[in-house]
Design an enzyme around this catalytic site. Structure first.
Site, PDB file in Angstrom:
ATOM      1  N   CYS A 198      34.874 -62.878  20.918  1.00  0.00           N
ATOM      2  CA  CYS A 198      36.035 -62.079  21.196  1.00  0.00           C
ATOM      3  C   CYS A 198      36.944 -62.258  19.990  1.00  0.00           C
ATOM      4  O   CYS A 198      37.554 -62.943  19.653  1.00  0.00           O
ATOM      5  CB  CYS A 198      36.669 -62.846  22.358  1.00  0.00           C
ATOM      6  SG  CYS A 198      38.456 -62.402  22.823  1.00  0.00           S
ATOM      7  N   CYS A 218      35.152 -61.801  27.770  1.00  0.00           N
ATOM      8  CA  CYS A 218      35.326 -63.003  27.196  1.00  0.00           C
ATOM      9  C   CYS A 218      35.315 -64.243  28.096  1.00  0.00           C
ATOM     10  O   CYS A 218      35.944 -64.141  29.253  1.00  0.00           O
ATOM     11  CB  CYS A 218      36.672 -63.257  26.568  1.00  0.00           C
ATOM     12  SG  CYS A 218      36.844 -64.690  25.578  1.00  0.00           S
ATOM     13  N   CYS A 221      39.167 -65.778  27.761  1.00  0.00           N
ATOM     14  CA  CYS A 221      40.749 -65.042  28.028  1.00  0.00           C
ATOM     15  C   CYS A 221      40.360 -63.974  28.747  1.00  0.00           C
ATOM     16  O   CYS A 221      39.228 -63.523  29.367  1.00  0.00           O
ATOM     17  CB  CYS A 221      41.410 -64.857  26.715  1.00  0.00           C
ATOM     18  SG  CYS A 221      40.411 -63.331  25.651  1.00  0.00           S
ATOM     19  N   ASP A 340      26.207 -54.956  -3.289  1.00  0.00           N
ATOM     20  CA  ASP A 340      25.295 -56.275  -2.743  1.00  0.00           C
ATOM     21  C   ASP A 340      24.707 -55.949  -2.005  1.00  0.00           C
ATOM     22  O   ASP A 340      24.700 -55.152  -0.847  1.00  0.00           O
ATOM     23  CB  ASP A 340      26.500 -57.020  -1.992  1.00  0.00           C
ATOM     24  CG  ASP A 340      26.160 -58.364  -1.455  1.00  0.00           C
ATOM     25  OD1 ASP A 340      24.960 -58.595  -1.573  1.00  0.00           O
ATOM     26  OD2 ASP A 340      27.017 -59.018  -0.921  1.00  0.00           O
TER      27      ASP A 340
END
Length: 416
Positions: A198, A218, A221, A340
């Site tokens: 979340c 979530c 929450c 990268d």
């Protein structure tokens, strides 16, 4: 254009001259250098060029160039549209796009994720389309949770802007949640590896349903998927009135492009363009800056697919010709790609098992190591031409990241 201050008019004129010279020299379409010179002469040029226009900003990790093209096509009944069709998605490109269409009342601008706050502040865009966020070029781009946080602050400070956002992506939902006015689109989320937690509290996200009919919330929450206004379901989009809009005529392949089309329909509806008028215009888009283009070379039909990050590779795999169709993979690591290449290890290449596979590009050894770990049989070649000629006459899918894609596109044919 005549309403611009003299300094701004000079900046535009010199920028166009520089862009023209860049094209003549074969250095590209000139969008970046033209905008750079314009902004150097007048730092407020973007704000001046955006004044009195109705603008759309389109941002995402993947699909923003394609969605920008789809929206632009669907908005053509409204008149001339200013747009950065070639993907120059930073302020320099935005300046060039707006300067090139001084009489256009509307603009559709692809915007790099990290530039959304700056460009929104300078243009006051009427609509902001936010589609997805996933890891991408971590050596030069911000962490995606930081990007979503910047979106939140920017939208909170821009109460007049309406947001069209993909509510199936928790990070996008969090980033758009501070906007005063939002149209939520259930456009799907196929790559979920960057959104298991979340963004509001850090707790785990619980997911239910399938990719095309999902829900999330979530566990710790209040943060949860909002109720969508538009819903992508298979080959149809359900609009706010509950009608099913078929996407069967959309020419661009794959589930990602159905998602892009759903976002485009929701955006153009904000300007009064209904789906039945927009759909035939979406169907006219068959290639976007070379993506999905098929070019002929010595009896081979090369289909060019751009993939820059793990989520993009997942979507490219979705549109491959059926196995055992051959595939050539090309990876570079220049500035626009990101230096990268460790993200290669986040891509599940096992789907390529049983196909003839060629690895090329500047980082072909890195790619080869990843393919070997995935138990994929492959051949390393120094040049893409070796892969092309090794394939019997017929179709070859070519997947490449940004600069590798541009190199291949230039060699075998640039089709917009």
């Amino acid at each position: 254009m005549s309403d611009l201050p003299l300094r701004s008019q000079l900046a535009v004129a010199l920028g166009k001259t520089a862009a023209r010279m860049s094209r003549l020299a074969g250095k590209g379409d000139g969008s970046v250098i033209g905008g750079r010179i314009g902004l150097r002469l007048d730092p407020e040029l973007l704000t001046r060029l955006a004044k009195d226009r109705k603008l759309v900003l389109v941002s995402a990790t993947n699909g923003k160039t394609t969605t920008t093209r789809l929206i632009t096509s669907a908005m053509t009944p409204l008149g001339e549209i200013a747009t950065n069709a070639f993907g120059a998605n930073m302020p320099t490109g935005h300046v060039s796009a707006l300067a090139s269409a001084p009489d256009a009342r509307y603009g559709v601008l692809e915007c790099d994720e990290k530039y959304v706050p700056m460009v929104l502040k300078e243009t006051g865009a009427n609509v902001v389309a936010l589609m997805n966020l996933s890891r991408d070029q971590m050596d030069r781009a911000a962490e995606i949770w930081l990007l979503a946080g910047k979106w939140r602050r920017a939208l909170e400070a821009s109460p007049e802007s309406h947001v069209v956002a993909n509510c199936d992506d928790p990070l996008v939902t969090w980033g758009a949640a501070t906007a005063r006015s939002v149209t939520w689109v259930a456009a799907g989320q196929h790559w979920r590896e960057d959104s298991w937690c979340c963004p509001e509290c850090g707790g785990p996200l619980d997911r239910q349903g399938t990719e095309e009919d999902s829900d999330w919330r979530c566990r710790q929450c209040h943060f949860a998927r909002p109720k969508p206004d538009w819903v992508l379901r298979g080959d149809h989009v359900l609009g706010p009135d509950g009608r099913a809009v078929p996407l069967s005529d959309v020419q661009l392949p794959g589930r990602a492009n159905r998602s892009n089309a759903a976002i485009a329909l929701a955006v153009v509806a904000q300007f009064g363009v209904p789906p039945e008028q927009a759909l035939p215009l979406l169907a006219q888009v068959r290639s976007v800056a070379g993506r999905y283009t098929t070019v002929e070379h010595q009896g081979r039909a090369l289909r060019l697919l751009l993939s820059k990050n793990p989520a993009g590779w997942l979507e490219a795999f979705d549109v491959l010709a059926p196995a055992p169709g051959p595939v050539a993979l090309s990876i570079n690591a220049q500035g626009p790609d990101g230096r990268d290449t460790s993200w290669l290890w986040d891509v599940d290449y096992r789907i390529l098992r049983g196909r003839p596979v060629w690895a090329t590009g500047e980082r072909r050894v890195d790619l080869a190591a990843r393919l070997e770990a995935a138990d994929v049989q492959f051949t390393v070649v120094d040049d893409i031409e070796q892969a092309v000629l090794a394939v019997p006459p017929g179709q070859l899918d070519v997947i490449a990241n940004y600069t590798a894609f541009q190199d291949i596109r230039t060699r075998y044919g640039r089709v917009v």
